[in-house]
Write an enzyme that holds these catalytic residues in place. Structure first.
Site, short mmCIF file in Angstrom:
data_model
loop_
_atom_site.label_atom_id
_atom_site.label_comp_id
_atom_site.label_asym_id
_atom_site.label_seq_id
_atom_site.Cartn_x
_atom_site.Cartn_y
_atom_site.Cartn_z
N ILE A 170 0.83 -1.22 0.00
CA ILE A 170 0.00 0.00 0.00
C ILE A 170 0.86 1.26 0.00
O ILE A 170 0.75 2.11 -0.87
CB ILE A 170 -0.96 0.02 1.21
CG1 ILE A 170 -1.92 -1.17 1.17
CG2 ILE A 170 -1.75 1.33 1.24
CD1 ILE A 170 -2.82 -1.28 2.40
N SER A 171 1.72 1.41 1.00
CA SER A 171 2.49 2.65 1.11
C SER A 171 3.70 2.44 2.01
O SER A 171 3.82 1.42 2.70
CB SER A 171 1.62 3.78 1.68
OG SER A 171 1.22 3.46 3.01
N SER A 172 4.59 3.42 2.01
CA SER A 172 5.77 3.36 2.87
C SER A 172 6.06 4.74 3.44
O SER A 172 5.56 5.75 2.95
CB SER A 172 6.99 2.85 2.09
OG SER A 172 7.33 3.76 1.06
N THR A 193 8.71 6.80 6.86
CA THR A 193 9.85 6.68 7.76
C THR A 193 9.64 5.55 8.76
O THR A 193 10.60 4.99 9.28
CB THR A 193 10.07 8.00 8.52
OG1 THR A 193 8.84 8.37 9.17
CG2 THR A 193 10.48 9.11 7.57
N TYR A 194 8.39 5.21 9.05
CA TYR A 194 8.07 4.15 10.01
C TYR A 194 8.31 2.77 9.43
O TYR A 194 8.53 1.80 10.15
CB TYR A 194 6.60 4.26 10.44
CG TYR A 194 5.65 4.24 9.27
CD1 TYR A 194 5.21 3.05 8.72
CD2 TYR A 194 5.22 5.43 8.69
CE1 TYR A 194 4.36 3.03 7.63
CE2 TYR A 194 4.38 5.42 7.60
CZ TYR A 194 3.95 4.22 7.07
OH TYR A 194 3.12 4.21 5.98
N GLY A 195 8.21 2.61 8.10
CA GLY A 195 8.31 1.30 7.47
C GLY A 195 7.36 1.17 6.31
O GLY A 195 7.25 2.08 5.49
N VAL A 220 3.37 -0.52 4.72
CA VAL A 220 2.02 -1.01 4.99
C VAL A 220 1.59 -1.91 3.83
O VAL A 220 1.75 -1.55 2.67
CB VAL A 220 1.02 0.14 5.17
CG1 VAL A 220 -0.38 -0.41 5.43
CG2 VAL A 220 1.44 1.05 6.33
N LYS A 254 1.12 -3.19 9.21
CA LYS A 254 2.13 -2.13 9.29
C LYS A 254 3.42 -2.73 9.83
O LYS A 254 3.46 -3.22 10.96
CB LYS A 254 1.63 -1.01 10.21
CG LYS A 254 2.48 0.24 10.24
CD LYS A 254 1.75 1.31 11.05
CE LYS A 254 2.47 2.64 11.01
NZ LYS A 254 1.71 3.70 11.73
N ASP A 292 -2.08 14.81 15.63
CA ASP A 292 -1.74 14.79 14.21
C ASP A 292 -2.98 14.54 13.35
O ASP A 292 -2.94 13.77 12.39
CB ASP A 292 -0.67 13.74 13.91
CG ASP A 292 0.00 13.96 12.55
OD1 ASP A 292 -0.07 15.10 12.03
OD2 ASP A 292 0.59 13.00 12.01
#
Length: 426
Positions: free
Chosen positions: A47-49, A51-53, A55, A71, A173
């Site tokens: 799906i997406s990336s 700084t956390y890693g 998904v 995640k 946030d």
């Protein structure tokens, strides 16, 4: 702290016990050891990336029904060497809070899995988010989001926020990309990576995180350098989201000044100027705490340099122009937010955080209690269809240890390219 019998608003306005909330919530939420992700889930795609890693979208195996978003937190990396030095503060917060929170308008965590020193958070899958929905209404021909849909989205968002605040949690946030929507029209507050407990903190919240809330949704007290802040920062962000749902563009679209090498937080002059242009210059007569703010002198300098000393609020003019440009009726009707919408917006965008409306008060506002009834499904009555979240087969190995440190955009949908993809640049 998170009592099992906490009563709260449900999405159609009543109260009921917390445990009776949502029978679809997966059981056994918590940490799972010596279990491999692929043994329990079939990975559909990436799906997406950030700084956390990364998904991934997944489907449950062996009787575990439903779709999930997994995640995977990224380990620290130096060159080609993976350094297992622990988890980020953001990851720890998100795991601890999501394991305890249980509400129909807050993202639902199924489980946490530890595999080969990597942490995986398994969430329910949500097909949409507000950024994606707003983007859809700007393409190919601009068309307004239906007023009843906005009312339902806003009510559900405030409902989830009331639950967080009652349980002493600040989100910090809130922005369209972090407000998720299921295919059945249920709104979920997502991404609790910056969330923080605020019940009798030993230190000021500022000491732990000097920069919170994406710049366009950041409350004026934060821009003015306040060392102590309250749930009111989340309500300002809700006001910004409300305005964006109405106008299909951010109401205060400023440019962020970055911290210097000494990590000194600069005065966000451009962002404050964008707020002043619509809201007028804040004054100590209506915001008594203003003069004590660390950046008060900077505000005075901005006002004098830009000729804003006598600038009054033009929010009502902005609102009426927004209604006209997007085809809403200027008077109360089923197809318009009406004057009640403006009153709620103005109370959410109140400069003084002590006077800003609370989540509880907002839910009882005439905007929700009069006119078109609130629907639990925000898509009810809408004949259009929103595109599904883009899921790709590229880089689809969830076991991969090589995770690029791409910049976190806050965009959960990689299909949002061009102008819309730049909107959440941080």
């Amino acid at each position: 702290m998170f009592g099992r019998n906490f009563p709260f608003f449900n999405s159609i306005g009543g109260f009921y016990p917390r445990d009776s909330l949502d029978p679809r919530k997966p059981s056994g939420t918590g940490y799972t050891s010596k279990v491999r992700v692929r043994d329990k889930y079939h990975i559909v795609g990436f799906i997406s990336s950030g700084t956390y890693g990364r998904v991934y979208k997944a489907i449950g195996k062996d009787g575990r029904k439903g779709e999930f978003a997994i995640k995977k937190f990224k380990p620290d990396k130096e060159g080609e060497i993976i350094q297992y030095t622990g988890l980020s503060q953001s990851a720890i917060r998100e795991m601890s809070l999501c394991s305890e929170l249980d509400h129909s308008n807050v993202v639902q965590l199924a489980e946490i899995i530890l595999e080969d020193k990597c942490i995986f958070m398994v969430f329910e899958y949500t097909e949409h988010d507000l950024l994606q929905i707003i983007h859809h209404h700007t393409q190919p021909q601009r068309h307004a989001i239906p007023a009843p849909m906005i009312k339902s989205i806003l009510f559900q968002l405030l409902n989830g926020l009331l639950y967080l605040h009652t349980n002493w949690v600040l989100h910090r946030d809130l922005k369209p990309a972090n407000i998720l929507v299921t295919s059945s029209g249920a709104v979920r507050i997502g991404d609790l990576g910056l969330a923080r407990l605020f019940y009798k903190p030993l230190n000021s919240l500022y000491s732990g995180d000097k920069v919170v809330v994406t710049i366009w949704y950041r409350a004026p007290e934060l821009l003015m350098g306040s060392r102590h802040y309250t749930p009111a920062v989340d309500l300002w962000a809700v006001g910004c989201i409300f305005a964006e749902l109405l106008s299909l563009r951010p109401i205060f679209k400023g440019e962020e000044a970055k911290m210097d090498s000494k990590k000194t937080v600069p005065f966000q002059r451009n962002q404050m100027m964008k707020i002043v242009e619509i809201m007028g210059l804040p004054r100590k007569e209506t915001w008594p705490g203003l003069v004590a703010m660390p950046e008060f002198s900077q505000l005075q300098s901005l006002a004098m340099a830009r000729g804003h000393l006598n600038r009054q609020s033009n929010l009502e003019g902005w609102y009426q122009s927004c209604l006209k440009n997007n085809g809403y009726s200027p008077t109360s009707s089923a197809g318009t937010p009406g004057p009640e919408g403006f009153d709620l917006l103005s109370r959410l965008l109140e400069y003084d955080p002590l006077k800003r409306i609370s989540a509880q008060e907002a839910l009882e506002h005439p905007y929700f209690t009069t006119g078109t009834p609130i629907t639990a499904n925000c898509f009810a009555g809408y004949e259009g269809k929103y595109p599904h979240r883009r899921v790709t087969q590229d880089d689809n190995d969830i076991r991969s240890g090589s995770l690029p440190g791409t910049k976190r955009s806050g965009l959960p949908d990689d299909s949002l390219m061009g102008r819309a993809a730049k909107r959440l640049k941080e």
